[in-house]
Write a protein that holds these residues in place. Structure first.
Motif, PDB file in Angstrom:
ATOM      1  N   ASN A  36     136.225  56.302 -48.174  1.00  0.00           N
ATOM      2  CA  ASN A  36     135.117  56.993 -48.824  1.00  0.00           C
ATOM      3  C   ASN A  36     133.913  57.054 -47.885  1.00  0.00           C
ATOM      4  O   ASN A  36     133.492  56.027 -47.332  1.00  0.00           O
ATOM      5  CB  ASN A  36     134.713  56.268 -50.104  1.00  0.00           C
ATOM      6  N   ASN A  84     131.450  62.003 -50.279  1.00  0.00           N
ATOM      7  CA  ASN A  84     130.435  61.957 -51.337  1.00  0.00           C
ATOM      8  C   ASN A  84     129.093  62.365 -50.737  1.00  0.00           C
ATOM      9  O   ASN A  84     128.529  61.635 -49.924  1.00  0.00           O
ATOM     10  CB  ASN A  84     130.355  60.552 -51.931  1.00  0.00           C
ATOM     11  N   ASN A 137     132.729  65.658 -53.250  1.00  0.00           N
ATOM     12  CA  ASN A 137     131.900  65.500 -54.448  1.00  0.00           C
ATOM     13  C   ASN A 137     130.426  65.598 -54.074  1.00  0.00           C
ATOM     14  O   ASN A 137     129.976  64.937 -53.131  1.00  0.00           O
ATOM     15  CB  ASN A 137     132.156  64.138 -55.108  1.00  0.00           C
ATOM     16  N   TYR A 189     126.392  65.139 -55.260  1.00  0.00           N
ATOM     17  CA  TYR A 189     125.555  64.380 -56.180  1.00  0.00           C
ATOM     18  C   TYR A 189     124.107  64.853 -56.076  1.00  0.00           C
ATOM     19  O   TYR A 189     123.567  64.979 -54.973  1.00  0.00           O
ATOM     20  CB  TYR A 189     125.630  62.879 -55.870  1.00  0.00           C
TER      21      TYR A 189
END
Length: 333
Positions: A162, A193, A216, A218
């Protein structure tokens, strides 16, 4: 204790001054201090942000005019965080405050003769500040939110799965996109992320064109600490976010995208071995191969990442606001 805070924030200037004074104000509030913000250049969003933490906000036309027209020491402490205040102006806060605390980044005064001077940047340890101020310098006093307190060191995973990418609103050349493209081509199994700041201008483009299962995005992150510790490494701009990553022990590859980040990042590199790339003189395109090679080394060398992580975690303990507030209270003993 009655505390006056002078700081401004807006979409054009950012909200860094607001955010770090809020961290100190929240710590003061725990000690039953009454906080009032005075602002003369803030937009509605920044004002509402301050109010959301329960603090009173007084809007004025000009801080200098306000100080010249008021000569009653209504406040025990004034906390000033602004690049617009000059050396002769800072002393005018004594018209309404018994004690004055100044948060500095630029070292532009010849003399610092307020009660407390704060500069949390690591390079401040090498600066020769002149004046009678009590000097709170370096990462020991890093101004971080409560969520970064009392974190236990998290052991690194041997393999990177990640990756956190956070280059902030200052990413005017969309280096975020360039880095994502490299990672998608060369590290297809890794989860990306990406934090998109409020002032990041490519937001709609990125959301529309990067709809991948392992990507992803955010926005408006409420608890950055929780997001950070879910990742094995970070690729981050060279601002205060690096201190947050230090507390979390997240081994980081820093991207210098502004001149005022350069010395900060290089000093952290000296202490921790943290990887970095400097884009203040050269374009990302011209340094793309260098970045890719260094990133590959960074991702594949667990021993190196582990060492950087441990050194970063030693640099910042997350208790800076407590220390600062403790020094403010000491002024009245």
């Amino acid at each position: 204790m009655k505390v006056l805070v002078y700081a401004n924030g807006s979409s054009s200037m950012g909200i860094g001054h607001i955010m770090r004074t809020l961290a100190i104000s929240r710590e003061l509030k725990k000690r039953n201090a009454l906080i009032t913000y005075i602002t003369d250049k803030s937009d509605e969003s920044s004002i509402n942000l301050i109010k959301s933490y329960g603090f009173r906000v007084v809007q004025i036309d000009s801080i200098l005019k306000f100080l010249s027209e008021n000569n009653v020491k209504k406040y025990d402490v004034g906390i000033v965080d602004s690049y617009d205040i000059e050396e002769n102006s800072i002393l005018k806060f004594y018209n309404i405050c018994k004690k004055v605390v100044y948060i500095d980044d630029l070292m532009k005064f010849k003399n610092y003769n307020i009660d407390i001077l704060i500069n949390t940047s690591i390079e401040a340890l090498n600066k020769n500040y002149i004046g009678k101020s009590k000097k709170l310098l370096g990462p020991k006093y890093a101004i971080l939110r409560d969520e970064f307190k009392d974190l236990e060191y998290k052991k690194l995973n041997s393999k990177v799965k990640n990756i956190l990418i956070t280059l902030g609103g200052g990413d005017i050349d969309n280096i975020t996109k360039e880095i994502i493209d490299i990672l998608l081509v060369n590290y297809k199994n890794m989860k990306l992320n990406i934090v998109l700041g409020n002032s990041y201008k490519y937001k709609e483009f990125m959301l529309e064109n990067y709809k991948y299962d392992n990507v992803n995005f955010y926005m408006n992150v409420k608890n950055m600490k929780d997001l950070m510790i879910e990742n094995d490494i970070a690729i981050s701009a060279g601002g205060n976010t690096l201190y947050e990553l230090c507390v979390c022990g997240i081994s980081t590859f820093a991207v210098i995208i502004a001149d005022n980040q350069k010395q900060f990042v290089k000093e952290i590199h000296k202490k921790t071995g943290m990887f970095f790339i400097d884009l203040t003189k050269d374009s990302f395109k011209s340094l793309k191969n260098t970045f890719s090679n260094d990133l590959d080394k960074f991702l594949k060398n667990f021993t190196l990442r582990n060492q950087i992580s441990k050194e970063m975690s030693k640099l910042v303990d997350g208790l800076g606001c407590e220390k600062i507030v403790g020094e403010i209270i000491e002024l009245f003993k």
